[in-house]
Structures are given as C-alpha cells and as structure tokens.
Write an enzyme that holds these catalytic residues in place. Structure first.
Site, PDB file in Angstrom:
ATOM      1  N   TRP A 124       0.727  -1.138   0.066  1.00 26.76           N
ATOM      2  CA  TRP A 124      -0.032  -0.202   0.268  1.00 26.76           C
ATOM      3  C   TRP A 124       1.148   1.226  -0.018  1.00 26.76           C
ATOM      4  O   TRP A 124       2.124   0.993  -0.124  1.00 26.76           O
ATOM      5  CB  TRP A 124      -0.878  -0.131   1.263  1.00 26.76           C
ATOM      6  N   ASP A 125       0.432   2.259   0.026  1.00 21.01           N
ATOM      7  CA  ASP A 125       1.282   3.407  -0.051  1.00 21.01           C
ATOM      8  C   ASP A 125       2.192   3.739   1.247  1.00 21.01           C
ATOM      9  O   ASP A 125       2.606   4.990   1.551  1.00 21.01           O
ATOM     10  CB  ASP A 125       0.583   4.911  -0.442  1.00 21.01           C
ATOM     11  N   TRP A 126       1.869   3.014   2.128  1.00 22.50           N
ATOM     12  CA  TRP A 126       2.402   3.017   3.582  1.00 22.50           C
ATOM     13  C   TRP A 126       3.276   1.691   4.049  1.00 22.50           C
ATOM     14  O   TRP A 126       3.805   1.609   5.061  1.00 22.50           O
ATOM     15  CB  TRP A 126       1.532   3.359   4.803  1.00 22.50           C
ATOM     16  N   ASN A 146     -13.997  -0.140   2.892  1.00 26.14           N
ATOM     17  CA  ASN A 146     -13.356   0.993   2.863  1.00 26.14           C
ATOM     18  C   ASN A 146     -13.196   1.655   1.300  1.00 26.14           C
ATOM     19  O   ASN A 146     -12.788   0.955   0.556  1.00 26.14           O
ATOM     20  CB  ASN A 146     -11.760   0.698   3.186  1.00 26.14           C
ATOM     21  N   GLU A 147     -13.769   2.824   1.085  1.00 26.33           N
ATOM     22  CA  GLU A 147     -14.037   3.553   0.009  1.00 26.33           C
ATOM     23  C   GLU A 147     -14.441   3.111  -1.291  1.00 26.33           C
ATOM     24  O   GLU A 147     -14.034   3.622  -2.323  1.00 26.33           O
ATOM     25  CB  GLU A 147     -12.340   4.115  -0.354  1.00 26.33           C
ATOM     26  N   GLU A 158     -10.883   9.838   8.349  1.00 19.26           N
ATOM     27  CA  GLU A 158      -9.545   9.654   7.576  1.00 19.26           C
ATOM     28  C   GLU A 158      -9.036  11.010   7.120  1.00 19.26           C
ATOM     29  O   GLU A 158      -9.905  11.608   6.466  1.00 19.26           O
ATOM     30  CB  GLU A 158      -9.504   8.614   6.338  1.00 19.26           C
TER      31      GLU A 158
END
EC number: 3.2.1.25
Length: 822
Positions: free
Chosen positions: A133-135, A399-400, A497
């Site tokens: 993921w981006d983290w 989520n989203e 968020e």
C-alpha cells in the site's frame, strides 16, 4: 501452497471418559519449496518468510531493499508437512476434525496423501495490504498463520458460543441473548439442562434443552432483574469498563458436561442520523449508553507484515499508547485483517471503541456464486466471533468502495456503471448487510466509509457524492494547500480519515539501513517512500512555514529533515483535528456539528515514511505527543478569522465546570511574557465547544507593547483555583521561518530516577519551539514532547517500557529544537 499431514501410528487405548480431546499440531513442521530444492523446519503458527529468517537463509525482510530481493519467496509454491502419531484411539470417537484457524491463503490440504480440503480465504476459519500500500511493503506471505489442531468428540460438541446484551427501553432492563452452536453426532436426541450464572448480578437461570442429531443452534434468553444495578461499559475518558464474569454449564445426557466462561459487558450504541436546524442533510454521531460521544482517535493497520511477530506485548504496548494519548476510538481499516481475539479483548479492557470494517478496500469485487459463498462464510464467522465485544460499535461494509465507484476511480464507462452498481449492492447490501442484520442486533451497520449513511440508502445504496459534508463520514487529504489554514478542511459531520506523512526517527531507520542510505535523496529513501510524490510533498508543506535544513554535514541534514517532517506532520494534524473538535456544537454556512476525528494512521507496518503517529515497534512520533494534547478531554483551541483571534473551549466531559482562561504573549527573545490577561470565571458546559475569547490581532499586538506578528507567540490555558485543567495550547501569529528574535536555545537536562520513572529537569536559555527529547532506541515514552518551551525550566517524565538505567539514558539522550536547524 500445500498442507501435507501424515499419520504414522494410531495408538490404541482402552477407551475414554472425556467429553472431547484436542491435540495441538503447533510447533515444528517441515517446509519445502515447489521443486523440492529447499527444505527447512518452520514454526506453526508462522509463515515461510519467518521460517527462512529463523534458519538464517534470509536477512531481516525489512532491511534495505529486501522487499524486492525476496519476491521469489511469494512467487514460489510451498508445502508444509508434519508427521505425527495420534495420542488416542480414533475408533473410540464418533467424530474427529482437523481444525485450521487460519491459512494464508490459497492451499490444498492432504491427509495421508488424500486431499481433504482446500482454502481460498484467509479471513475465514480454516491480506489485502500484503501486496503493498502507500505506507507498506509487498510481502504476500504463505503459511499456517493461526492455530491448527485435531479435535475428537462423542455425543456432541460445542462449536461456537456467543452472546449479545440487549437493553429493553420500555421495560428498562437488560437481557442477554445467548447463542450456542452444537455438532450432535449421537444418533439419538441429546437432552439436558443449561445453567447460566452471573454471580455479581445475582443472576442464575436454568433451561431444559433437547438437541436433535446434526448441526443445532441453541438460543437462550437471560433476563437481568431491573432491581439489580448493572454498571455499564464506557469508552475511555467517559467512565469505567465494568464487566461481569459469566459461566454457562451444559449438563447433557451420557454424563457429558460442557462449561464455558466469558466476560459480559453491558452498553448500548446508537448511530444518530437526524435533521439539524440551520443545515441541510443529517447528523452522524454516536450515543453510548444514551450519551453523545465525540469519537477521537485514529485508523489501525496490521502491526506487522508477518503476523507471527505480533506478540501480546506489542499489542498491549500499541493499544496502551492509544489511551495514553487520550483517544477513545480506532477504526480497523478494511484493507488489513480482522484482528486476533486479544486485540478486541484489550480494547474492551481499555475502553477503546472500534469501528470495524469488513475486509474489502479500494477495489471492485466479483459477485459470482463461489465468491459470494466464501464472503458469506467469512462474514458469518466474524460476526459470531466478534459480536460479544462491547468495544465494537459499528460494522462497515468496506473502505472507500462506494466513493471509488461513484467518483469513477477505475474509469468505468458510463454505459457499464449500472452493472457495477448492481454488483456493489449484491455484495454489500444483499449479502453482507443481510448477514449483519440477522446475526447482530446490538450495533449499527453502514455499507462503506466514506458514505452518506441514511442518504446513501435513500439514493439506492450508492450516493452521487459519498464524501458530502452534510451526511455521514468523510475522508480528506490535501498535501498542496497550506495546512495551517483551517479553511481548507471540510466542516463535515464526521472525519474518519485525514492526515499527513512524516519520516520515522533516525534510531528506527538505522536498524534497516546502511550509511549510504542516510540521505533524503538516496535510493533507499526514494524506494522506502510508497506514496507518489510523498517526499516532495513533505518538504513542500514544511517549507511553507519553516526554513529547510542546510547543514554542510549530510548526516546532520538527514536527521534534521526527519525532525522537520515530524514537526510539520504534528502541526498539520493538530490544526486539522482542533478544527474538527471546535466544530462539534456550531453550524457555520450550513455546515458543522462534527462529532468524530480519526486521523490516518495510528501505527506502522515497517520502518518507512507514512502517516503514522507510532513508529514500527511503538516509538511515539511527535504527532502522537501532540495527539495526547489535542485529544485532551478539556482543551482551549485558538485560531484566526479575518484578522481576529478566537479561542474556543472544547469539553468532552459529562459535567459543567467553572474556570478561567489565561492568555499570554511572549516575544521570541524573552522567557518572560510581555502581557497576560485572565478572563472572568465562566462555566464550561460538558459536551460542548463554545467561544471563550475574541480579539482583533491588531489590538492584541498593540496591548502587548512592541509586539509584531513575527516577533510574538500566544499561549493560553484553562484553570480553576490556580490549577491547570488542560494542556497549555499556543497559536503562531506568523510562519516560523519569518520569526524575529528567535535565538538558538541552549537546553540542558538533569536526569534523576524515582522508582521506575525517570525525571528530566530541563533548563533553556531562550524560548524554544518544538523541543524534542530523544533517547534513541531505549523503549519508552515521555510525559510530553515536541513542546513550545516559553519558561526557563520544565520537568518532563520518562516512562521506560523495559528496564533501563540512568547512565544508559544519559548516554543516549539528545535534545533538538527548531532553533538548532535555523
């Protein structure tokens, strides 16, 4: 992946009188790769990566570029094998089951060379972000990541036991709905009695039951007398987390006794969506035990890519850090995992409310029957497993995914959109929602996050604008606008968020990097950043208000840059969170009544730049220390609008209190305030945010002598009878890169020990913003950090998480302030 079990010998016995036997297959297994060229021992629970590391065949997977170097592990097929002897005679038992609590993910299971099962869902009883993921990194793990055992039983077996406390408003009494699922292997009906007891509530009840052969469900209804006082479970900061020990005993035919015990908590939760005067749309807030609660907290991601590393000690450390920072809520994000039982037990104990996503995130999912069957099994299992926890206050379908569909993230043609909407409704409404409503009546359900809640339902389960400020919850990210300008933030009903990135501390990075990596522009730094443009965005945002480091020493520049990204992140999230908190009681331009602030994200999955406030392993970033203050139950919040300075009082308390507000102004070059004023006594109402103070900035500067925006800083606090009631807050009148009179502060510390706590007596030669105390890799936290030091002396406490000594702290201690890099 294949699981290969071979039985060498079935030991004979003379019989058994036990109701059931359980034989654990934990421990050492043999693991081999697809072509048989690599064979090694491996622990279960565990995964292939951990086994390879434990045998010294690979380095730490998080070291430098090993997420790339070790891709071959995930691309290979692996077989787990175990040879064992049955410790009992199989013929003496009517049913013998092989139980796999968690297999990651696609596998075939063989027993004595015979295929007995297959798995394709790691969230069922037998990770999305595993693919990065981006983290986080990409480590698609394989293995048996939870318990594995053999169970044998006669007559019948208790498979599941769950319960839900329900409050009857009309009768004003508590009831307990209990559900037990049995596998009856007897050929005849099995009768008996059930005794349910909660001693501290003076409650005991007996039931007669008869179980027919096959899979059977027993539903019991336990009434708690209204004459008995039941203490309710409250979120952290709002009351106690009282629980009651309950036992349930099944006395069945054939001398079969099955006893279970559990902790029962009583609480009610309501999601309130109702019209608001002066604003279109609907409210979106939670009542716990009838009291409106502002949700304060963050978003939880898996604590490690390798779940066998997530120990009880790590979970407690991370969750204790949640309540130590005055949070009361975590959102378990839908791209990770359903957490282990201990996570939810700790949340129950600590008073942490959980917003629980189902594990669907940022993707379009299929709706073929096979997939739906797998999802239904997953959801039904998780509801049974988790619904007895009072900490879980809401289920969210995904989520989203509503926003992704309606904002067309995946570039779906207009003519195809109805097909995708139909699939969305099929999965999240006709399947997941249906199962939640049938299996759990004790908490609300929403289809997605963000969502418009009741408005999304009214629009056919997908809303034209799922991120509306007038309904439901929002996700908000903006790395370009000035984060010190509160007007860029959405005055929404609930912010679930939002956030900004920073780098973890050097002591954390040092463990997984080498000397050549210690530069903000190194290959390591670029590779470790998984958010596109993330490093540039951090420097851009920091450069709006701070001078960027320019040391001639590259390592010094790297460390200073890390420090500055943490300063930027902490200040940005502080500004945004305080905006949400002060918006709870007002409607401005038809927007407001914000009742939740959950920043992204709480914890890190590895050592890299991210939105987290806790580094990998649990070390507090500056943001987490700031959260301890901006989530305080009582807080003054300062801001400017049209050149007027305002201070709001924000209270999460249940009661009203009389107090005063003190406002002080310092010049950057003096430790003595140039002016100070104290308001008259006023009553701060509980559960509200109200304006306490306003003054044109020009008047404030004139009143304080020779002050200018660039030369002065404002601080303020609430007190009663000369006792501080809250953290001291502050407001910068200009960017700090424009500050006039800011001198390099010489800060010294004398360290002493008082029992298990260490005392740091600080002294400064000048006003110092963002004072950062660091003890390297010594585990622990300070009572405060990253603070504005406007007085000559200050005492800070250090709470070590492991035994340490004064001399070790003195050798590792380092202090930095913004003046050190100017």
């Amino acid at each position: 992946m294949r699981l290969h079990l071979i039985v060498l010998l079935a030991l004979c016995g003379t019989g058994t009188t036990a109701a059931a036997l359980s034989y654990s297959l934990r421990g050492n297994w043999s693991i081999c790769n697809g072509n048989g060229s690599l064979e090694l021992p491996g622990a279960v629970p565990g995964c292939v990566h951990s086994a390879l590391f434990q045998q010294g065949l690979i380095q730490d997977s998080y070291y430098r570029f090993n997420d790339l170097n070790y891709r071959w592990i995930s691309l290979d097929n692996w077989t787990y094998s175990k040879e064992f002897k049955f410790p009992f005679a199989i013929s003496k038992w009517q049913k013998v089951n092989l139980i796999l609590e968690g297999v990651d993910t696609i596998s075939k299971i063989l027993f004595n060379e015979v295929t007995i099962g297959e798995t394709d869902n790691m969230f069922n009883r037998y990770e999305q972000c595993s693919f990065s993921w981006d983290w986080g990194p990409s480590f698609p793990t394989q293995g048996i990541w939870k318990d594995v055992r053999i169970e044998a039983y006669n007559i019948c077996h208790l498979n599941y036991f769950t319960f839900s406390p329900i409050y009857d408003k009309s009768a004003q009494e508590w009831n307990l709905e209990i559900e037990a699922t049995f596998d009856v292997v007897s050929s005849k009906p099995v009768g008996g009695q059930v005794i349910v007891a909660i001693p501290k509530l003076q409650t005991q009840q007996m039931y007669n039951i008869e179980l027919q052969p096959g899979k059977r469900i027993v539903e019991l209804f336990l009434n708690i007398s209204k004459n008995i006082t039941v203490e309710t479970w409250w979120p952290h900061g709002h009351g106690n987390q009282t629980g009651y020990n309950m036992t349930i005993l099944f006395e069945l035919d054939g001398g079969l006794n099955i006893e279970k015990s559990a902790k029962v908590y009583f609480r009610t939760v309501e999601l309130i969506e109702e019209p608001i005067k002066g604003s279109p749309g609907l409210s979106f807030y939670f009542k716990i035990n009838g009291f409106p609660i502002f949700l304060k907290g963050s978003n939880w991601i898996p604590a490690d890519s390798f779940q066998d590393r997530v120990t009880s000690e790590l979970l407690r450390l991370l969750l204790q850090s949640v309540v130590d920072a005055n949070m009361n809520t975590l959102r378990v994000w839908g791209g990770g995992i359903y957490e282990q039982d201990e996570f939810y037990e700790l949340c129950d104990e600590l008073g942490i409310m959980v917003w629980q996503d189902f594990m669907f995130a940022c993707a379009l999912y299929p709706t073929d029957q096979g997939f739906l069957d797998s999802v239904r099994a997953e959801v039904a299992y998780q509801i049974k497993r988790l619904k007895s926890h009072p900490s879980i206050i809401i289920w969210s379908g995904n989520n989203e995914n509503e926003e992704a569909l309606m904002m067309n993230w995946y570039h779906i043609s207009f003519t195809d959109r109805p097909i995708y909407i139909k699939d969305y409704v099929t999965l999240y409404v006709k399947n997941i929602r249906e199962l939640v409503l049938a299996g759990d009546k004790s908490r609300p359900f929403i289809t997605s996050s963000p969502t418009n809640g009741a408005e999304t339902v009214a629009e056919g389960w997908v809303s034209q604008n799922p991120n509306s400020n007038y309904f439901g919850d929002v996700h908000f990210y903006d790395y370009i606008s000035d984060c010190w300008n509160w007007k860029v933030f959405p005055k929404a009903r609930f912010a679930s968020e939002y956030g900004y990135q920073s780098w973890p501390s050097f002591s954390t990075l040092e463990k997984v990097s080498s000397t050549e990596d210690w530069s903000f522009s190194s290959k390591f730094s670029l590779h470790r950043q998984h958010h596109e443009g993330g490093n540039k965005q951090m420097l851009y945002q920091a450069g709006l208000h701070f001078k960027l480091p320019k040391s001639t020493d590259p390592l010094r520049t790297f460390k200073d840059t890390i420090y500055l990204t943490q300063v930027m992140q902490a200040q940005c999230v502080k500004t945004e969170t305080e905006f949400y908190r002060r918006s709870r009681s007002e409607i401005v331009d038809q927007q407001g009544h914000t009742m939740g602030a959950l920043y992204w994200q709480l914890n890190d999955i590895w050592q890299a730049p991210s939105w987290a406030s806790l580094e990998y392993g649990g070390k507090w970033k500056m943001l987490h220390y700031f959260a301890q203050n901006f989530f305080a139950p009582l807080l003054p919040v300062g801001f400017e609008n049209e050149n007027t300075f305002y201070i709001y009082g924000v209270s999460d308390l249940h009661s009203d209190y009389s107090m005063t507000l003190t406002v002080r102004v310092h010049t950057w070059n003096s430790l003595e305030p140039v002016c100070s004023c104290v308001t008259e006594h006023f009553v701060m109402k509980g559960g509200e945010a109200v304006r306490l103070y306003e003054e044109p900035v020009s008047e404030l500067l004139r009143r304080c002598g020779n002050c200018t925006r660039e030369s002065c800083v404002v601080s303020f606090y609430l007190s009663a009878d000369h006792e501080l009631l809250c953290p001291t807050n502050y407001h910068f009148l200009s960017s700090l890169k424009e500050a006039v009179g800011l001198c390099k502060a010489q800060i010294t510390a004398i360290i002493s020990q008082q029992g298990d706590i260490f005392v740091f007596d600080l002294e400064t030669s000048a006003v110092a913003p963002f004072v950062w105390l660091d003890v390297g890799s010594i585990p622990g936290r300070f009572s405060d950090n990253g603070f504005l030091m406007t007085e000559k002396t200050r005492t800070i406490l250090f709470y070590p998480w492991e035994p340490t000594s004064k001399s070790e702290l003195e050798q590792s201690f380092h202090v930095t302030s913004l003046t050190d890099i100017y």
